[in-house]
Design a protein around this motif. Structure first.
Motif, PDB file in Angstrom:
ATOM      1  N   MET A   1      39.964  40.953  40.508  1.00 35.67           N
ATOM      2  CA  MET A   1      40.928  40.506  40.923  1.00 35.67           C
ATOM      3  C   MET A   1      42.580  41.445  40.558  1.00 35.67           C
ATOM      4  N   MET A   2      43.415  41.713  41.478  1.00 36.18           N
ATOM      5  CA  MET A   2      44.477  41.723  42.074  1.00 36.18           C
ATOM      6  C   MET A   2      45.451  42.081  40.929  1.00 36.18           C
ATOM      7  N   LYS A   3      46.787  43.353  40.369  1.00 38.51           N
ATOM      8  CA  LYS A   3      47.159  42.983  39.270  1.00 38.51           C
ATOM      9  C   LYS A   3      48.927  43.024  39.833  1.00 38.51           C
ATOM     10  N   LYS A   4      49.713  43.305  39.246  1.00 43.18           N
ATOM     11  CA  LYS A   4      51.009  43.550  38.984  1.00 43.18           C
ATOM     12  C   LYS A   4      51.005  45.091  40.010  1.00 43.18           C
ATOM     13  N   ASP A   5      50.734  45.995  39.229  1.00 44.40           N
ATOM     14  CA  ASP A   5      50.894  47.577  39.785  1.00 44.40           C
ATOM     15  C   ASP A   5      50.378  47.368  41.155  1.00 44.40           C
ATOM     16  N   ASP A   6      49.258  46.726  41.759  1.00 42.17           N
ATOM     17  CA  ASP A   6      48.206  46.818  42.965  1.00 42.17           C
ATOM     18  C   ASP A   6      49.610  46.531  44.149  1.00 42.17           C
ATOM     19  N   VAL A   7      49.932  45.747  43.982  1.00 41.15           N
ATOM     20  CA  VAL A   7      50.688  45.304  44.397  1.00 41.15           C
ATOM     21  C   VAL A   7      52.158  46.200  44.796  1.00 41.15           C
ATOM     22  N   ALA A   8      52.844  46.194  43.776  1.00 41.84           N
ATOM     23  CA  ALA A   8      53.775  47.287  43.862  1.00 41.84           C
ATOM     24  C   ALA A   8      53.929  48.651  44.479  1.00 41.84           C
ATOM     25  N   LYS A   9      52.193  49.229  44.304  1.00 46.28           N
ATOM     26  CA  LYS A   9      51.455  50.483  44.848  1.00 46.28           C
ATOM     27  C   LYS A   9      51.163  49.686  46.688  1.00 46.28           C
ATOM     28  N   GLU A  10      50.779  48.720  47.002  1.00 49.32           N
ATOM     29  CA  GLU A  10      50.651  48.512  48.369  1.00 49.32           C
ATOM     30  C   GLU A  10      52.393  48.608  48.869  1.00 49.32           C
ATOM     31  N   LEU A  11      53.441  47.948  48.241  1.00 47.35           N
ATOM     32  CA  LEU A  11      54.631  47.672  48.829  1.00 47.35           C
ATOM     33  C   LEU A  11      55.029  49.451  48.787  1.00 47.35           C
ATOM     34  N   ALA A  12      54.881  50.064  48.060  1.00 44.66           N
ATOM     35  CA  ALA A  12      56.160  51.815  48.084  1.00 44.66           C
ATOM     36  C   ALA A  12      55.203  52.100  49.212  1.00 44.66           C
ATOM     37  N   SER A  13      53.110  51.949  49.435  1.00 39.26           N
ATOM     38  CA  SER A  13      53.062  52.799  50.825  1.00 39.26           C
ATOM     39  C   SER A  13      53.608  52.198  52.162  1.00 39.26           C
ATOM     40  N   ILE A  14      54.056  50.829  52.074  1.00 40.99           N
ATOM     41  CA  ILE A  14      54.962  50.711  53.723  1.00 40.99           C
ATOM     42  C   ILE A  14      56.176  50.925  53.167  1.00 40.99           C
ATOM     43  N   ALA A  15      56.969  50.919  52.345  1.00 41.50           N
ATOM     44  CA  ALA A  15      57.916  50.826  52.106  1.00 41.50           C
ATOM     45  C   ALA A  15      58.659  51.188  53.840  1.00 41.50           C
ATOM     46  N   ASN A  16      58.414  52.658  54.199  1.00 43.87           N
ATOM     47  CA  ASN A  16      58.881  53.353  55.201  1.00 43.87           C
ATOM     48  C   ASN A  16      58.143  53.700  57.115  1.00 43.87           C
ATOM     49  N   ASP A  17      57.897  52.042  57.004  1.00 38.44           N
ATOM     50  CA  ASP A  17      56.707  52.130  58.236  1.00 38.44           C
ATOM     51  C   ASP A  17      58.086  51.288  58.779  1.00 38.44           C
ATOM     52  N   VAL A  18      57.880  52.045  59.489  1.00 39.56           N
ATOM     53  CA  VAL A  18      58.351  51.491  61.035  1.00 39.56           C
ATOM     54  C   VAL A  18      58.484  49.837  61.420  1.00 39.56           C
ATOM     55  N   GLU A  19      56.895  49.262  61.204  1.00 38.21           N
ATOM     56  CA  GLU A  19      56.741  48.091  61.338  1.00 38.21           C
ATOM     57  C   GLU A  19      56.461  47.668  60.427  1.00 38.21           C
ATOM     58  N   LEU A  20      57.564  47.109  59.388  1.00 36.82           N
ATOM     59  CA  LEU A  20      57.640  46.797  57.808  1.00 36.82           C
ATOM     60  C   LEU A  20      57.116  45.373  57.847  1.00 36.82           C
ATOM     61  N   GLU A  21      58.116  44.616  59.487  1.00 36.01           N
ATOM     62  CA  GLU A  21      57.794  43.394  59.181  1.00 36.01           C
ATOM     63  C   GLU A  21      55.852  42.287  58.994  1.00 36.01           C
ATOM     64  N   ARG A  33      44.862  35.128  49.168  1.00 31.96           N
ATOM     65  CA  ARG A  33      43.333  35.902  49.329  1.00 31.96           C
ATOM     66  C   ARG A  33      43.193  35.971  47.887  1.00 31.96           C
ATOM     67  N   SER A  34      44.249  37.179  47.181  1.00 32.05           N
ATOM     68  CA  SER A  34      42.913  37.649  46.405  1.00 32.05           C
ATOM     69  C   SER A  34      43.338  37.167  45.309  1.00 32.05           C
ATOM     70  N   ASN A  35      44.094  35.826  44.995  1.00 24.78           N
ATOM     71  CA  ASN A  35      44.985  34.716  44.391  1.00 24.78           C
ATOM     72  C   ASN A  35      45.835  36.060  43.301  1.00 24.78           C
ATOM     73  N   VAL A  36      46.706  36.802  43.590  1.00 27.78           N
ATOM     74  CA  VAL A  36      47.474  37.533  42.565  1.00 27.78           C
ATOM     75  C   VAL A  36      47.677  36.553  41.595  1.00 27.78           C
ATOM     76  N   GLY A  37      48.709  35.765  42.289  1.00 27.16           N
ATOM     77  CA  GLY A  37      49.527  34.890  41.236  1.00 27.16           C
ATOM     78  C   GLY A  37      51.016  35.332  41.065  1.00 27.16           C
ATOM     79  N   VAL A  38      51.650  34.713  40.244  1.00 26.02           N
ATOM     80  CA  VAL A  38      53.386  35.257  39.724  1.00 26.02           C
ATOM     81  C   VAL A  38      53.469  36.317  39.029  1.00 26.02           C
ATOM     82  N   ALA A  39      52.080  36.647  38.586  1.00 28.39           N
ATOM     83  CA  ALA A  39      52.034  38.365  38.263  1.00 28.39           C
ATOM     84  C   ALA A  39      52.854  39.664  40.010  1.00 28.39           C
ATOM     85  N   ALA A  40      52.267  39.259  40.757  1.00 29.88           N
ATOM     86  CA  ALA A  40      53.557  39.810  41.737  1.00 29.88           C
ATOM     87  C   ALA A  40      55.138  39.797  42.107  1.00 29.88           C
ATOM     88  N   VAL A  41      54.948  38.182  41.577  1.00 28.02           N
ATOM     89  CA  VAL A  41      56.737  38.041  41.339  1.00 28.02           C
ATOM     90  C   VAL A  41      57.643  39.325  41.689  1.00 28.02           C
TER      91      VAL A  41
END
Length: 140
Positions: A1-21, A33-41
């Motif tokens: 199951m995905m954790k909040k640290d995974d969410v943070a890493k994924e967001l950081a990896s796209i921070a400078n992407d021109v196709e951010l949206e 799909r991964s049911n990360v839940g409220v931990a992602a907030v």
């Protein structure tokens, strides 16, 4: 199951992407799909705090995703975010919570948080002004 640290890493990896949206939309689909839940907030809000001037949409896929956890921890994470660093988008999100809250006691907690933005040392003048405008709608 995905954790909040995974969410943070994924967001950081796209921070400078021109196709951010498009990348954000893809991540949100993955999180659902991964049911990360409220931990992602929390990591999503921290990402927004780090990038306060970005256009996240109105409300945008990140907000739609987080609002899935309304009455399930989302509001508390939003309050902590506003306490850390109120930005335009989180101030707007707090106003949405106030608009949707029927319980008078809980509603007052959110109104008080909105009011506190006016004197927050990290709130810029635009955010302070927007918080004032929102408060006018909620305080008779």
């Amino acid at each position: 199951m995905m954790k909040k640290d995974d969410v943070a890493k994924e967001l950081a990896s796209i921070a400078n992407d021109v196709e951010l949206e498009a990348k954000v939309d893809h991540l949100v689909d993955e999180w659902a799909r991964s049911n990360v839940g409220v931990a992602a907030v929390e990591p999503i809000l921290q990402f927004m705090e780090k990038h306060p001037d970005w256009d996240y949409g109105m409300p945008g896929s990140l907000v739609h995703f987080m609002e899935n956890f309304f009455k399930a921890g989302y509001e508390e994470e939003l309050l902590r975010s506003v306490e850390r660093r109120p930005i335009m988008h989180t101030t707007w999100m707090l106003n949405r919570v106030i608009n949707g809250e029927q319980d008078k006691v809980r509603r007052q907690v959110f109104v008080d948080a909105l009011s506190s933005i006016q004197t927050h040392k990290l709130a810029n003048s635009e955010v302070v002004e927007f918080a004032k405008e929102c408060l006018e709608m909620h305080i008779p």
